[in-house]
Each structure stands twice: as structure tokens, then as C-alpha cells.
Motif scaffolding. Structure first.
Motif, PDB file in Angstrom:
ATOM      1  N   ALA A  43      47.141   6.737   4.255  1.00 55.20           N
ATOM      2  CA  ALA A  43      48.444   7.338   4.541  1.00 55.20           C
ATOM      3  C   ALA A  43      48.327   8.863   4.495  1.00 55.20           C
ATOM      4  N   GLY A  44      47.571   9.375   3.516  1.00 58.91           N
ATOM      5  CA  GLY A  44      47.379  10.814   3.399  1.00 58.91           C
ATOM      6  C   GLY A  44      46.667  11.366   4.627  1.00 58.91           C
ATOM      7  N   HIS A  45      45.637  10.647   5.057  1.00 60.93           N
ATOM      8  CA  HIS A  45      44.868  11.055   6.234  1.00 60.93           C
ATOM      9  C   HIS A  45      45.775  11.110   7.464  1.00 60.93           C
ATOM     10  N   PHE A  46      46.551  10.076   7.645  1.00 62.05           N
ATOM     11  CA  PHE A  46      47.413  10.014   8.831  1.00 62.05           C
ATOM     12  C   PHE A  46      48.460  11.128   8.807  1.00 62.05           C
ATOM     13  N   GLY A  47      48.977  11.394   7.610  1.00 63.95           N
ATOM     14  CA  GLY A  47      49.965  12.474   7.476  1.00 63.95           C
ATOM     15  C   GLY A  47      49.369  13.803   7.912  1.00 63.95           C
ATOM     16  N   ARG A  48      48.113  14.034   7.541  1.00 61.29           N
ATOM     17  CA  ARG A  48      47.481  15.309   7.907  1.00 61.29           C
ATOM     18  C   ARG A  48      47.165  15.370   9.398  1.00 61.29           C
ATOM     19  N   VAL A  49      46.851  14.236   9.996  1.00 59.55           N
ATOM     20  CA  VAL A  49      46.634  14.221  11.453  1.00 59.55           C
ATOM     21  C   VAL A  49      47.946  14.574  12.149  1.00 59.55           C
ATOM     22  N   ARG A  50      49.023  13.969  11.695  1.00 61.15           N
ATOM     23  CA  ARG A  50      50.331  14.228  12.318  1.00 61.15           C
ATOM     24  C   ARG A  50      50.708  15.693  12.190  1.00 61.15           C
ATOM     25  N   SER A  51      50.556  16.241  10.988  1.00 56.93           N
ATOM     26  CA  SER A  51      50.993  17.635  10.824  1.00 56.93           C
ATOM     27  C   SER A  51      50.086  18.578  11.621  1.00 56.93           C
ATOM     28  N   GLY A  52      48.799  18.216  11.757  1.00 54.76           N
ATOM     29  CA  GLY A  52      47.893  19.046  12.569  1.00 54.76           C
ATOM     30  C   GLY A  52      48.310  19.044  14.032  1.00 54.76           C
ATOM     31  N   LEU A  53      48.643  17.864  14.547  1.00 54.65           N
ATOM     32  CA  LEU A  53      49.077  17.780  15.954  1.00 54.65           C
ATOM     33  C   LEU A  53      50.356  18.591  16.148  1.00 54.65           C
ATOM     34  N   GLU A  54      51.240  18.465  15.180  1.00 52.82           N
ATOM     35  CA  GLU A  54      52.512  19.201  15.290  1.00 52.82           C
ATOM     36  C   GLU A  54      52.254  20.708  15.256  1.00 52.82           C
ATOM     37  N   ALA A  55      51.342  21.144  14.384  1.00 57.12           N
ATOM     38  CA  ALA A  55      51.044  22.582  14.293  1.00 57.12           C
ATOM     39  C   ALA A  55      50.511  23.116  15.613  1.00 57.12           C
ATOM     40  N   LEU A  56      49.738  22.279  16.332  1.00 56.02           N
ATOM     41  CA  LEU A  56      49.162  22.735  17.605  1.00 56.02           C
ATOM     42  C   LEU A  56      50.090  22.454  18.795  1.00 56.02           C
ATOM     43  N   GLY A  57      51.252  21.911  18.520  1.00 57.48           N
ATOM     44  CA  GLY A  57      52.210  21.660  19.596  1.00 57.48           C
ATOM     45  C   GLY A  57      51.803  20.508  20.504  1.00 57.48           C
ATOM     46  N   VAL A  58      51.015  19.560  19.981  1.00 61.07           N
ATOM     47  CA  VAL A  58      50.628  18.391  20.784  1.00 61.07           C
ATOM     48  C   VAL A  58      51.664  17.291  20.532  1.00 61.07           C
ATOM     49  N   GLU A  59      52.431  16.975  21.555  1.00 57.40           N
ATOM     50  CA  GLU A  59      53.510  15.999  21.367  1.00 57.40           C
ATOM     51  C   GLU A  59      52.965  14.575  21.351  1.00 57.40           C
ATOM     52  N   TYR A  60      53.537  13.743  20.496  1.00 58.34           N
ATOM     53  CA  TYR A  60      53.074  12.353  20.413  1.00 58.34           C
ATOM     54  C   TYR A  60      54.235  11.473  19.985  1.00 58.34           C
ATOM     55  N   THR A  61      54.067  10.172  20.202  1.00 54.15           N
ATOM     56  CA  THR A  61      55.000   9.228  19.605  1.00 54.15           C
ATOM     57  C   THR A  61      54.177   8.240  18.774  1.00 54.15           C
ATOM     58  N   ILE A  62      54.813   7.694  17.751  1.00 50.19           N
ATOM     59  CA  ILE A  62      54.141   6.665  16.959  1.00 50.19           C
ATOM     60  C   ILE A  62      54.356   5.336  17.663  1.00 50.19           C
ATOM     61  N   ASP A  63      53.278   4.578  17.847  1.00 51.01           N
ATOM     62  CA  ASP A  63      53.400   3.261  18.478  1.00 51.01           C
ATOM     63  C   ASP A  63      52.867   2.224  17.491  1.00 51.01           C
ATOM     64  N   LEU A  69      39.329  16.975  12.311  1.00 46.11           N
ATOM     65  CA  LEU A  69      38.481  16.539  13.424  1.00 46.11           C
ATOM     66  C   LEU A  69      39.265  15.579  14.328  1.00 46.11           C
ATOM     67  N   ASP A  70      40.085  14.729  13.723  1.00 49.62           N
ATOM     68  CA  ASP A  70      40.941  13.841  14.524  1.00 49.62           C
ATOM     69  C   ASP A  70      41.848  14.691  15.417  1.00 49.62           C
ATOM     70  N   VAL A  71      42.407  15.739  14.795  1.00 50.48           N
ATOM     71  CA  VAL A  71      43.320  16.618  15.533  1.00 50.48           C
ATOM     72  C   VAL A  71      42.567  17.286  16.682  1.00 50.48           C
ATOM     73  N   GLU A  72      41.348  17.748  16.404  1.00 50.72           N
ATOM     74  CA  GLU A  72      40.548  18.402  17.452  1.00 50.72           C
ATOM     75  C   GLU A  72      40.301  17.449  18.628  1.00 50.72           C
ATOM     76  N   VAL A  73      39.877  16.220  18.301  1.00 43.69           N
ATOM     77  CA  VAL A  73      39.499  15.268  19.345  1.00 43.69           C
ATOM     78  C   VAL A  73      40.720  14.888  20.199  1.00 43.69           C
ATOM     79  N   VAL A  74      41.828  14.582  19.541  1.00 43.85           N
ATOM     80  CA  VAL A  74      43.035  14.202  20.294  1.00 43.85           C
ATOM     81  C   VAL A  74      43.502  15.384  21.145  1.00 43.85           C
ATOM     82  N   THR A  75      43.432  16.568  20.568  1.00 43.67           N
ATOM     83  CA  THR A  75      43.911  17.755  21.281  1.00 43.67           C
ATOM     84  C   THR A  75      43.042  18.056  22.500  1.00 43.67           C
ATOM     85  N   LEU A  76      41.729  17.839  22.373  1.00 44.57           N
ATOM     86  CA  LEU A  76      40.846  18.083  23.518  1.00 44.57           C
ATOM     87  C   LEU A  76      41.287  17.247  24.715  1.00 44.57           C
ATOM     88  N   ALA A  77      41.568  15.973  24.474  1.00 46.12           N
ATOM     89  CA  ALA A  77      41.991  15.106  25.584  1.00 46.12           C
ATOM     90  C   ALA A  77      43.331  15.574  26.128  1.00 46.12           C
TER      91      ALA A  77
END
Ligand code: HAM
Length: 426
Positions: free
Chosen positions: A234-254, A141-149
């Protein structure tokens, strides 16, 4: 001569948006609604003011927006109310009140009120487009929401948008992190900006959010949230990151990204428009708030959302030459030289038939009416003079193209206009 009264101005930090600029706002809201509705989000309308407690308890008493910037007042029944400084707390209050089935997905467009120092890109009334989704901790769901924006910015034609993400941890791991940050800041107290040298201890996370060079430098080697997350976070964040990567949504860690309200847990994110000045380039942001429903009196229910600032977003579009103001030209402008009744009737007929039509008033001269027709942007002038009136016809005159004028029967003017426009556009 009667003296003219002094005219009023819009209050400091607020703006009027008139046509044609407002057409761009309208198109933006429509584009956003269409996009998020495709993902199952339904529009929510809720009051622009709430009991002050909704924001105090929801966003946190100690946050700047709540303690310094809220428009609070007592109504005539002595209720303590506040204009909404943002949408999330109100949407969650509505969720707690109505208990819709989860996963519940809502979108909104709303003014938001913050008593800030007005400057370019910072207003006392700004406007937000946002979504909130409640009822699951699933990182997808995190991946969905970030990707929508992210997809929305791309759809508008923006290419210079940077997505920054971080994890805020949760009630398990954050307290220990805050302690270690506080200890670090104590050691570096002398290097902090004036405000935080005094106030770092009350809310150490705010120092990470501080844009002052001194604080930025002093916290370069501060402990990092991501390095103190508990296993589940940490597990949750890892899955958010891999989801964004799978959908090709580029991000940086801040590592400095901590967001300004107390309700955030786990995923936090912001979008910066690189075409804008760094100080005011945040065009949207959001994150998880897994404790907010409970804080507002509901059952434990996780949630996540984001809001986009419309004014900032349109500034970013201007800076990139994206999402221009849509043309809102009329189809036809009726020029009536017979007194006005024909204009009244024909505009009504055209509008009823779904065409965009306007006219002049006050029995203006032919010249003045044609000038108004030209200024209106209409494709066609429909002229009714004494000859046309006598013959039961209307003259169709092209205002923007070299085309033959023609006379059409008065009783089928709407069909004739539609046919003429179709022929010209095909
Ligand atoms: P926020 O970051 O405070 O988040 O505001 C969202 C966006 O509103 C900002 O990124 C910025 O574009 C715009 N904005 C904020 N303040 C102003 C201002 N004074 N003038 C112009 N634009 C402004 C929230 O409000 C959260 N409710 C977002 C959220 C939703 N988190 C979870 N769900």
C-alpha cells in the motif's frame, strides 16, 4: 504456355509492411529509441526464440498465452523451443545470464508471436516496443517507466489515451485476496460467463480480466485488490500515485486491471486508445515483476517494464490523425539519354555526397524516364542528353516547382544539386 505456379500468401494473422508505410515504422522506432535513451535505457538484442521453459516458468504455465498460444517446436537437435510471445521473459533471461550492474535499463523492439484468432488489431505476429528496468523497488522507478510511455504517446501527438493503474500486491498479501475473491465468485458462480462459471476457481483473477458483460456485472462488487494490500504494498502504491501526480501524468484507478501473466507484482498499468474500438484498444501495458529474476534462476532482483503494440499504436495514430507517414522523397532522379553510364556514375557521386538519388534502368525512353522521375517524388531531374554529354554539363530541371532550368558543370554536379536545393528551401 507454361502454367503459372500458385503464389504464396503471408500466413494468417501476419502482415507485410512495405514502403512508404514502413517509413512510419522506422520513424516510430527511432522516436522511441531516442526518447528512452535520453532516460538511460540501452538497446538490447536477444534471440527471437528461447528454451520453452523461459516462458513457461517466466509467464506462468496456466496463462492463456503460454498454454494455448505459444509457437512451440523441436529443433533438429530435439531442443524444445518457442518463438517469443513477448519480450520481458527473454530480457530477464539475458539479465540472469550476463548479470549487468544494476540499476540495469534496457529497451527493445521485437516481433512477438501468439496463436490468437486473427482479427482487426489482433495478429499472430505483432510487434512491440518496450523497456525493462531491473534492480530497485524504488517507486520512483515505477513513476519513471509509466511516465516514459505516457510522454511518448503525447510526443506522437496522441491526446485520447487513458492510463489505468492498479496494484497486484505481492506474495504476502495476494494469496489472501485471491481466497476472498474465490469465495465471492463461488457465491456468484451462476452469474458468470460460460467459460468462467466452470473455470473461475483455478484462477479467480482471470475473471476480473474477462470482458464478457456477465462477468463484468457479476464482479462489480467483488473484493478489491487495493483494499487488501499489505502495508508495504500500500505504501509503495501510494508513492507511485503521488509521483505520477507530481509529474502531471493523469491516470485512473482500475480495480479490474490484473494483467494476463503470472509474473506481475505491485504496480500494473495499461494504456487504452479511446479513439479505437474498446475490444482492441490496449496500446500498451506493463508492470512490476519483483519475483521474475528469481523464477528464472537469478538472485532476488526487482524489476518493472512495459511494452507497446506497434500495430495498435499506429491504428490509434490513424484514428487521431497523428504521427503521419514521413515524406521520404528523393533529392534527384537522373535521366540519362546517353545509355546509362552517366546515370550510374552521377547517382553514385550524389549518394556518396550524402544526397538521395535514383535513376531508371534498361535504357528507357526520355518520356518513360521523366515519368519515373516524377513518380519517384524527387525534387530535381538531372538530365544528361547528347548535348550535355558533349559539353560536360548536366541540366537541372525542377519537377515540383516553377523554377528556371539551369545547366551545371558535370564535374561539380553534387555541389550544384546541394546549392540548388538549399536556395530553394531557404
Ligand atoms: P501485453 O499486454 O501482453 O504485455 O502486450 C503489450 C502490448 O502488445 C499490448 O498492449 C498490445 O498493444 C500489443 N499486443 C499484444 N498482443 C497482441 C496481438 N495479438 N496483436 C496485436 N497487438 C498485440 C506484454 O507483452 C508484457 N511483456 C509487457 C511488459 C513489459 N510487462 C512488463 N514489462
Amino acid at each position: 504456355m507454361p502454367q503459372q505456379r500458385q503464389a504464396f500468401q503471408a500466413p494468417a494473422g501476419t502482415r507485410d509492411v512495405l514502403a512508404p508505410d514502413s517509413a512510419r515504422w522506422e520513424a516510430l522506432v527511432v522516436a522511441f529509441g531516442r526518447q528512452v535513451e535520453r532516460a538511460g535505457y540501452g538497446l538490447i538484442l536477444s534471440p527471437v526464440f528461447e528454451e520453452t521453459g523461459v516462458f513457461v516458468r517466466g509467464m506462468g504455465e496456466g496463462t492463456d498465452v503460454v498454454s494455448k498460444e505459444m509457437y512451440e517446436f523441436r529443433d533438429k537437435g530435439d531442443r524444445h523451443l518457442a518463438l517469443r510471445p513477448e519480450g520481458t521473459a527473454s530480457v530477464v533471461r539475458a539479465f540472469v545470464q550476463h548479470r549487468p550492474p544494476v540499476v540495469w535499463k534496457a529497451w527493445y523492439v521485437t516481433p512477438a508471436f501468439r496463436y490468437e484468432r486473427p482479427q482487426a488489431g489482433r495478429y499472430r505476429q505483432h510487434h512491440q516496443l518496450g523497456v525493462e528496468a531491473l534492480g530497485t523497488e524504488d517507486p520512483d522507478l515505477d513513476v519513471e517507466v509509466v511516465t516514459l510511455a505516457s510522454r511518448f504517446f503525447a510526443e506522437l501527438g496522441l491526446s485520447r489515451v487513458e492510463l489505468k493503474v492498479n496494484s497486484m500486491g505481492d506474495a504476502n498479501c495476494r494469496p489472501a485476496y485471491i481466497e476472498s475473491l474465490r469465495a465471492y465468485l463461488e457465491e456468484h458462480q451462476d452469474e458468470l460467463c460460460d467459460e468462467h462459471r466452470e473455470r473461475y476457481a483455478a484462477n479467480p483473477l482471470r475473471v476480473l480480466d474477462c470482458k464478457d458483460e456477465a462477468c463484468v456485472r457479476a464482479t462489480a462488487n467483488a473484493p478489491r485488490l487495493l483494499e487488501s494490500l499489505c502495508g508495504p504494498c500500500a505504501g509503495h502504491f501510494g508513492r507511485v500515485r503521488s509521483g505520477l501526480e507530481a509529474l502531471g501524468v493523469e491516470y485512473t484507478i482500475d480495480h479490474r486491471l490484473v494483467r494476463g501473466f503470472d509474473y506481475y507484482t505491485r504496480t500494473a498499468f495499461e494504456f487504452a486508445a479511446l479513439a479505437l474500438e474498446a475490444a482492441q484498444n490496449g496500446i500498451g501495458g506493463g508492470g512490476r515483476y519483483d519475483g521474475l529474476v528469481e523464477a528464472l534462476g537469478g538472485p532476488p532482483t526487482p524489476g518493472i517494464g512495459f511494452a507497446i503494440g506497434i500495430e495498435r499504436l499506429l491504428q490509434a495514430c490513424d484514428a487521431e490523425g497523428a504521427f503521419p507517414t514521413p515524406a521520404t522523397t528523393l533529392d534527384a532522379f537522373v535521366v540519362d539519354l546517353t545509355g546509362g553510364a552517366a546515370a550510374r556514375d552521377i547517382t553514385d557521386e550524389l549518394r556518396t555526397a550524402g544526397l538521395r538519388a535514383d535513376r531508371a534502368f534498361d535504357r528507357r525512353s526520355a518520356r518513360a524516364q521523366l515519368k519515373a522521375a516524377d513518380r519517384s517524388g524527387a525534387e530535381l531531374a538531372l538530365i544528361v542528353g547528347p548535348d550535355e554529354a558533349a559539353a560536360g554539363t548536366v541540366t537541372v530541371h525542377w519537377l515540383r516547382a516553377e523554377r528556371e532550368e539551369e545547366r551545371v558543370p558535370r564535374h561539380e554536379v553534387a555541389k550544384a544539386v546541394r546549392d540548388a536545393l538549399e536556395r530553394a528551401r531557404s
